[in-house]
Write an enzyme that holds these catalytic residues in place. Structure first.
Site, PDB file in Angstrom:
ATOM      1  N   GLU A 111      16.059 -28.008  22.859  1.00  0.00           N
ATOM      2  CA  GLU A 111      15.582 -26.628  23.216  1.00  0.00           C
ATOM      3  C   GLU A 111      14.978 -26.701  24.576  1.00  0.00           C
ATOM      4  O   GLU A 111      14.765 -27.662  25.021  1.00  0.00           O
ATOM      5  CB  GLU A 111      14.390 -26.586  22.085  1.00  0.00           C
ATOM      6  CG  GLU A 111      14.666 -25.557  21.034  1.00  0.00           C
ATOM      7  CD  GLU A 111      14.763 -24.099  21.605  1.00  0.00           C
ATOM      8  OE1 GLU A 111      15.132 -23.737  22.737  1.00  0.00           O
ATOM      9  OE2 GLU A 111      14.418 -23.147  20.681  1.00  0.00           O
ATOM     10  N   ASP A 115       7.511 -22.167  22.136  1.00  0.00           N
ATOM     11  CA  ASP A 115       6.365 -21.154  22.305  1.00  0.00           C
ATOM     12  C   ASP A 115       5.613 -20.850  20.960  1.00  0.00           C
ATOM     13  O   ASP A 115       4.549 -21.834  20.691  1.00  0.00           O
ATOM     14  CB  ASP A 115       6.972 -19.933  22.643  1.00  0.00           C
ATOM     15  CG  ASP A 115       6.119 -18.881  23.010  1.00  0.00           C
ATOM     16  OD1 ASP A 115       5.020 -19.087  23.441  1.00  0.00           O
ATOM     17  OD2 ASP A 115       6.298 -17.627  23.300  1.00  0.00           O
ATOM     18  N   PHE A 164       4.070 -17.153  30.847  1.00  0.00           N
ATOM     19  CA  PHE A 164       5.508 -17.082  30.631  1.00  0.00           C
ATOM     20  C   PHE A 164       6.117 -17.593  32.179  1.00  0.00           C
ATOM     21  O   PHE A 164       5.671 -17.680  33.263  1.00  0.00           O
ATOM     22  CB  PHE A 164       6.067 -15.187  31.014  1.00  0.00           C
ATOM     23  CG  PHE A 164       7.447 -15.199  30.997  1.00  0.00           C
ATOM     24  CD1 PHE A 164       7.889 -15.094  29.518  1.00  0.00           C
ATOM     25  CD2 PHE A 164       8.273 -15.273  31.956  1.00  0.00           C
ATOM     26  CE1 PHE A 164       9.350 -15.056  29.212  1.00  0.00           C
ATOM     27  CE2 PHE A 164       9.645 -14.785  31.636  1.00  0.00           C
ATOM     28  CZ  PHE A 164      10.098 -14.817  30.244  1.00  0.00           C
ATOM     29  N   ARG A 177      18.160 -17.941  35.486  1.00  0.00           N
ATOM     30  CA  ARG A 177      18.396 -19.095  34.516  1.00  0.00           C
ATOM     31  C   ARG A 177      18.965 -20.266  35.705  1.00  0.00           C
ATOM     32  O   ARG A 177      18.926 -21.580  35.467  1.00  0.00           O
ATOM     33  CB  ARG A 177      19.519 -19.069  33.642  1.00  0.00           C
ATOM     34  CG  ARG A 177      19.293 -18.224  32.420  1.00  0.00           C
ATOM     35  CD  ARG A 177      20.014 -18.512  31.368  1.00  0.00           C
ATOM     36  NE  ARG A 177      20.162 -17.336  30.349  1.00  0.00           N
ATOM     37  CZ  ARG A 177      19.327 -17.383  29.227  1.00  0.00           C
ATOM     38  NH1 ARG A 177      18.239 -18.155  28.953  1.00  0.00           N
ATOM     39  NH2 ARG A 177      19.184 -16.207  28.210  1.00  0.00           N
TER      40      ARG A 177
HETATM   41  P1  IMP Z   1       9.322 -19.428  19.930  1.00  0.00           P
HETATM   42  O1  IMP Z   1      10.363 -19.012  18.738  1.00  0.00           O
HETATM   43  O2  IMP Z   1       8.208 -18.538  20.087  1.00  0.00           O
HETATM   44  O3  IMP Z   1       9.081 -20.657  19.747  1.00  0.00           O
HETATM   45  O4  IMP Z   1      10.159 -19.174  21.248  1.00  0.00           O
HETATM   46  C1  IMP Z   1      11.172 -19.926  21.732  1.00  0.00           C
HETATM   47  C2  IMP Z   1      12.308 -19.117  22.438  1.00  0.00           C
HETATM   48  O5  IMP Z   1      11.647 -18.177  23.114  1.00  0.00           O
HETATM   49  C3  IMP Z   1      12.876 -20.280  23.672  1.00  0.00           C
HETATM   50  O6  IMP Z   1      13.866 -20.890  23.130  1.00  0.00           O
HETATM   51  C4  IMP Z   1      13.142 -19.272  24.761  1.00  0.00           C
HETATM   52  O7  IMP Z   1      14.358 -18.803  24.782  1.00  0.00           O
HETATM   53  C5  IMP Z   1      12.036 -17.891  24.604  1.00  0.00           C
HETATM   54  N1  IMP Z   1      10.962 -18.462  25.383  1.00  0.00           N
HETATM   55  C6  IMP Z   1       9.608 -18.584  24.904  1.00  0.00           C
HETATM   56  N2  IMP Z   1       8.781 -18.815  26.189  1.00  0.00           N
HETATM   57  C7  IMP Z   1       9.391 -18.290  27.148  1.00  0.00           C
HETATM   58  C8  IMP Z   1       8.976 -18.467  28.468  1.00  0.00           C
HETATM   59  O8  IMP Z   1       7.933 -18.396  28.802  1.00  0.00           O
HETATM   60  N3  IMP Z   1      10.017 -18.021  29.204  1.00  0.00           N
HETATM   61  C9  IMP Z   1      11.483 -17.667  28.917  1.00  0.00           C
HETATM   62  N4  IMP Z   1      11.752 -17.822  27.592  1.00  0.00           N
HETATM   63  C10 IMP Z   1      10.802 -18.197  26.661  1.00  0.00           C
END
Ligand code: IMP
Length: 187
Positions: A111, A115, A164, A177
Site C-alpha cells: 500500500e 490513513d 494530507f 503521482r
Molecule cells: P484509509 O482507507 O483511510 O486508510 O485510506 C487509504 C487510502 O486513502 C490510500 O490508499 C490513499 O489512496 C488514500 N489516502 C489517504 N491519505 C492520503 C493522503 O494524505 N494523500 C493521498 N491519498 C491519501
C-alpha cells in the site's frame, strides 16, 4: 511563456494551497532499500506474491521490489475510496479484481499509505477469504493519528502526522503521482 520544467521541485501549488517537500527522494529510496532487505530475508525461501493496491502503490512497489532479490510474483488490484477529494468518503469499492490465485500462497499487500485503516481492513477480510498461507501488509506511509480501525501493518516506511500528502504515487485529484519526493500541505 511556459514555465520551466523542474524535476523534484521544492514546492507545489494547487490553487491557493501550497505543498512543501516533506520526505525527499533520497530518504525514500534509503528507507525502501532497508525494507526490501528485511522482506527479502524473511521471504527468501517462500516464493511470495506481492500485491500492489492501485493506483497509489505503483511507484513504491516498483522501487521496493528492485530491493527484494528473491523469486517472487507480482499482481495488482484496484480500490476506490477517496474519489477526487482530500477527505475519505468512508467507503471502499473493489474496481479491479485480483487475477492471481493466492490460495496457500505467502502474500504481501503493498500500500502507499494507511490513513483510517478502512482500506486495509477491507483488503485483509477479502484476502483471508481466499485462504492464503500467510498475509502481511507493507505500507510506505502510516498516519497513526488518523487510524480508526484496528489493523496491524507489518512493514512501515515512515510514520507521518495527520496531514494530507502527495507525490511518489500519491495523488491529489489524480494528479502529482509522478513526483519523486513526498509533499505535505503547508499550515
Ligand atoms: P484509509 O482507507 O483511510 O486508510 O485510506 C487509504 C487510502 O486513502 C490510500 O490508499 C490513499 O489512496 C488514500 N489516502 C489517504 N491519505 C492520503 C493522503 O494524505 N494523500 C493521498 N491519498 C491519501
Amino acid at each position: 511563456m511556459a514555465k520551466e520544467l523542474v524535476i523534484d521541485p521544492e514546492e507545489i501549488f494547487v490553487g491557493n494551497e501550497k505543498f512543501v517537500k516533506f520526505i525527499k527522494d533520497e530518504e525514500i529510496q534509503k528507507r525502501i532499500a532497508e525494507m526490501g532487505m528485511e522482506i527479502a530475508r524473511e521471504y527468501r525461501s517462500k516464493f511470495p506474491i506481492f500485491i500492489g493496491v492501485l493506483n497509489g502503490s505503483f511507484m513504491f512497489l516498483a522501487d521496493l521490489l528492485k530491493n527484494v532479490p528473491i523469486k517472487c510474483e507480482i499482481d495488482f488490484f484496484k480500490l476506490s475510496s477517496y474519489g477526487d477529494e482530500k477527505i475519505s468518503s468512508g467507503k471502499v469499492k473493489l474496481i479491479k479484481e485480483l487475477n492471481a490465485d493466492i490460495t496457500d500462497r505467502h502474500v504481501i499487500v503493498v500500500e502507499d499509505i494507511v490513513d483510517t485503516g478502512l482500506s486495509i481492513k477491507f483488503i485483509k477480510e477479502m484476502m483471508n477469504e481466499m485462504n492464503p498461507a500467510s498475509l502481511k501488509i507493507a505500507s510506505l506511509l502510516l498516519k497513526p493519528g488518523s487510524l480508526k480501525h484496528n489493523v496491524k501493518i507489518d512493514y512501515i516506511g515512515f510514520e507521518i502526522p495527520d496531514k494530507f500528502v502527495l507525490g511518489y504515487g500519491l495523488d491529489y485529484a489524480q494528479k502529482f503521482r509522478n513526483l519523486k519526493s513526498i509533499y505535505k500541505l503547508e499550515e
